[in-house]
Design a protein around this motif. Structure first.
Motif, PDB file in Angstrom:
ATOM      1  N   VAL A 194       0.858  -1.194   0.000  1.00  0.00           N
ATOM      2  CA  VAL A 194       0.000   0.000   0.000  1.00  0.00           C
ATOM      3  C   VAL A 194       0.890   1.238   0.000  1.00  0.00           C
ATOM      4  N   PRO A 196       1.162   5.030   1.065  1.00  0.00           N
ATOM      5  CA  PRO A 196       0.690   6.222   1.783  1.00  0.00           C
ATOM      6  C   PRO A 196       0.897   7.475   0.926  1.00  0.00           C
TER       7      PRO A 196
ATOM      8  N   MET C 149       1.986   8.332   7.864  1.00  0.00           N
ATOM      9  CA  MET C 149       1.612   7.002   8.362  1.00  0.00           C
ATOM     10  C   MET C 149       1.392   7.061   9.869  1.00  0.00           C
ATOM     11  N   GLU C 215      -7.304   4.135   5.663  1.00  0.00           N
ATOM     12  CA  GLU C 215      -6.732   5.128   4.753  1.00  0.00           C
ATOM     13  C   GLU C 215      -7.530   6.408   4.959  1.00  0.00           C
ATOM     14  N   ARG C 221      -1.807   6.466   5.797  1.00  0.00           N
ATOM     15  CA  ARG C 221      -2.083   5.044   5.989  1.00  0.00           C
ATOM     16  C   ARG C 221      -1.870   4.697   7.454  1.00  0.00           C
TER      17      ARG C 221
END
Lengths: 335, 335, 335, 335
Positions: A194, A196, C149, C215, C221
């Motif tokens: 994934v 970010p 993140m 998300e 994330r």
């Protein structure tokens, strides 16, 4: 007995291994050097190994009767041929990562070694020799119960423009791919990536950071943050969560200071410092095994599995999907 | 060139140095062994140095033409004679602590070396080679301003009944005496010892713990807690407070775990583990200097100063007073 | 002016808030109590609020002219009706989580408050009042660059058999859902749940641990490990990684001890201790706002968003897919 | 019942306690104010206690029938008279440190309270109410065996030119003098002061840093570094070494950040923040005891012992000797 070693590739890492063998470690000597650039080989000879013979071609170095064992430190694309030649010559060979640039090539090495019938290849995954990871493995094996999850991070201060999105796998994650398998004594069955929000410090052709999610055969879930423009330093984190507790990879040793209204300690910025001691241990292990005509540590099979897993991660980067990972049966002589 | 080393005294430390030279480090080989007990020497020969020649007398080993440099690992009372013999033979000599059992004897060595005109003696104060102390020294020299105070502790889990009150100085504090001088680039001018309530774990003839207060020429005040039955482990602490900030010696690397309602990490219990890496660095330094016919690291003068200071501390134990410490002028060749 | 407060629901949390208002905090007094079990209300009256009037029905307490503001601490299914009644009466109301048991019910409260035209509802998300999260928010806002993140963990020592898989979201993750939105000033756009190997300590009808991947609109994330049988204690972790650096939620204050070969400090096992101070701050905030006839802190809208997000996470648990999260426009009076 | 409190002295601390009583804590109200400067009292009245009555003289405030209990926050020289007046009036009195400016005066208060026959005086040693010290005391009492040594430090970033050498005792060490007695449940028998090299940041009439060595009845040895120009922040350290292990006072809660090649966390620079929460707990304790017509926490005897001990430390500063400390028998009503 002194193991007589030939070094192919005398760039930064080949030079450093030559210094290590001739000036730090017991039991071996660099007796032959070869490089694509004869001048580079000559410079290392002058600085570190005056008694070493220079060979124009790596193949000649491998074939030389004076050479007991080989270090392959040349560019990745040349690894397969040199390692296969060493196996053919029956000589122990230490190959810097990657073992080969494709999974197929790595498998050919596995098969050649299997045909030879005895281990000859050690792949340069030095983290397995790091004192911190070794302490962590002892704790994981004994004190926190069955591992269930791993939370890891691989952060670099910054990378040049030439570092592109797939390199986050091939050049960076590759170390976690190997060391976590070893730490957990497990294999991967799927990968997902994934992305970010992109850091403003990342160049145009690099998605940075990335989070790679790996699943193992035993059901362990791993998340690895790969962030190669994190700005603050080179930082390797690894936390294993087990059924009874959790354990963290130690931080590198630093001085805690109190200054200017801050409790502070330095974070490394140079990745070369982070695992510097483990290179010594890694090569000492190679020398000891080579003295017995064999190899120890990370195997060709480990190199092959790393290649297969890397390919799946790159596919996961590109597809955005959960990519399954499957391996052929492990040849018996790696058990 | 390989330095040919003779080892006198093949007990625990002599055996370990032999292993270190023959199996770990580059550049030297143990070619001769001698011990008060010929069987002990023979055992080390069999296990670690099959090519080494055995000598009944240390003096013969020192005189042997095959020996380039000498390690003195025998019992303390014999050190003076062997070191003087090595100086007389013009051979580099590494002497485990203490350099001699009296300050007068240590001074005779200093004078013999001065008369010889070149450094030949290295004393086995291994802490100067510890990575943690070296990092601390860099920080002390550059980042916290002029040092004003040092708070230190030297704690052992326990000691046997044979360990008596003065041994807290001669066997334990001796390491702080040397390493703090080096860390501060300073010398001592007075010593005082205070005795806290005695631990119930201390034997009858040992006052434990003790606090030693040292004052330096530059006015730094040092307090060292010596507590050799602390029960919880082997623990070396050192904090330097400067005009602009303070810095701590790093803890040994450990795994932080969360288990059973505790955030926890192991503390060493075996003192031999604490500075194990520094022995390698210490001997590598000796080998490099010996290859040039000289010595590096802690000097005979350092050994002499440690002896003078220890004597003052023992006097302070006995008298309860502040005992002045004075030194003769340092011979020029130690500058 | 003393705010006169009525408390509906006198179980553990209602009793504790009554103690807080009457014995710890300035500015308010509990003047009325109501509970499904009149005996429970009577016991709290006897122990903590002898002057409080008892009401059989919460609606009567809300309507009472003696009551300026209301605390809803009853079982979740009753929250909607009581909160709507308080809004209808124009009285500030503090509602323990969840605001309502469905997103639709929560939206009805949002709309009722919007129709009323002024904030009256505070939802009991106490983490926003925790000193550690507040310090973290200051650092995230100013010192580590744009957040990219979040790595978080919510671990309980163990849970009873009645705790089922969806409760990992509704009862546990719910706190992270709220506090991370607040920390990042952001909203969620998707959720995914992955299930690691199940702990042997988890009951049959509970998948434990779980990893929830969220998300946000801004592209952050988030991974949250939810592990409610972790055995070792109650442990809340939160690390925010930004473009320039990273920051961690502080650990609860503990004593570092050296004992029995371990450097150790206690980890909480009772979740009620972890945020105990934040309940005081939360209610002090409610009392101050109620004295002005309004409400502060987490809004009905926040309660609604938490409900919507929880529903998506449960759907993600069941489907194994990445579930999108979408919200209606936020009513203007929450800006 | 609400305790009606009169505050004498409305400077920084008197103002802050008034805010605390009227806006934070339950169970009390400031109903009267008095200050040497009527304008200062009026300003606090206007800002924080509009219903409070102003008194020109503290004695009148104490005598007022509306006042149940008294806070003495005026300048030190006035404490004795006000506290004696409160005792004479039979009213609980909280007195900021010092209880009196001489040991003789403190003893007069002790005797007056003894004659009264019931505790009425609480001295403002707030550290006993600090959550960190309380946790430390629990650990010292139960988990590390009999205490043998304490290593402590009291560091301020800097002090003004008006801060002279004896103030290191009276204004700074005074807190350790009280809190360590309480922590160890012990008394002092001697004091010694040594002066390290003086910091370049210390003014001409201040010896800074200082190290104070205290010995207790039970034989515990305490060293306290007092360094009031340490530059880096306000820092309170306390380590207790016992027969079975050791324990450290916790650091204040902070955010650990990784930024700019440093792992870092803030150190407080403002001493007022360090124990801010303990003032709330301290006054809540006073209010609860005052509601029963008595006093809790640090006693007049504690104030007297602190005065005797401070005097000995100042004598030790001046003489350079080990100064004995002796106390009369403790009046029975403090047991």
């Amino acid at each position: 007995m002194t193991v007589r070693i030939g070094v192919i590739g005398t760039g930064m890492i080949g030079r450093d291994h030559t210094r290590r063998i001739n000036q730090v470690l017991s039991g071996a000597e660099v007796v032959a050097l070869s490089d694509y650039s004869p001048d580079a080989a000559r410079a290392v000879q002058a600085d570190l190994a005056p008694g070493a013979k220079l060979h124009d071609r790596g193949e000649d170095l491998i074939a030389s009767a004076d050479v007991d064992a080989v270090l392959v430190c040349s560019t990745g694309a040349t690894h397969e041929a040199y390692v296969l030649a060493a196996i053919a010559a029956g000589k122990p060979v230490f190959c810097e990562k990657p073992l080969a640039t494709t999974a197929e090539a790595a498998l050919r090495i596995v098969e050649a070694e299997a045909a030879h019938g005895r281990r000859l290849v050690q792949v340069g995954f030095m983290r397995r020799y790091d004192a911190g990871y070794r302490m962590l493995k002892q704790v994981v094996d004994r004190q926190i119960g069955t591992p269930l999850m791993v939370h890891a991070a691989h952060r670099n201060q910054s990378v040049p423009e030439s570092y592109l999105t797939p390199m986050a796998i091939h050049d960076t994650l590759i170390h976690e791919i190997d060391v976590l398998r070893w730490l957990l004594d497990d294999d991967y069955v799927s990968a997902q990536v994934v992305f970010p929000r992109k850091s403003r410090h990342a160049h145009a052709r690099l998605a940075d950071p990335q989070i790679v999610l790996l699943e193992t055969k035993k059901g362990v879930r791993i998340d690895v943050e790969v962030f190669v423009n994190c700005q603050y330093g080179y930082d390797i984190q690894c936390q294993v969560v087990g059924e009874e507790g959790l354990a963290n990879l130690p931080e590198p040793m630093t001085i805690a200071m109190r200054r200017e209204a801050r409790l502070q300690s330095d974070i490394l910025v140079d990745w070369k410092q982070r695992f510097i001691d483990s290179y010594d241990v890694e090569l000492a292990d190679f020398i000891q095994a080579a003295a017995r005509g064999t190899a120890a540590g990370p195997t060709a099979w480990d190199g092959y599995v790393a290649a297969i897993t890397s390919d799946a991660c790159v596919e996961a980067q590109e597809s955005g999907r959960i990519v399954p990972i499957s391996l052929p049966a492990r040849p018996a002589h790696y058990d």
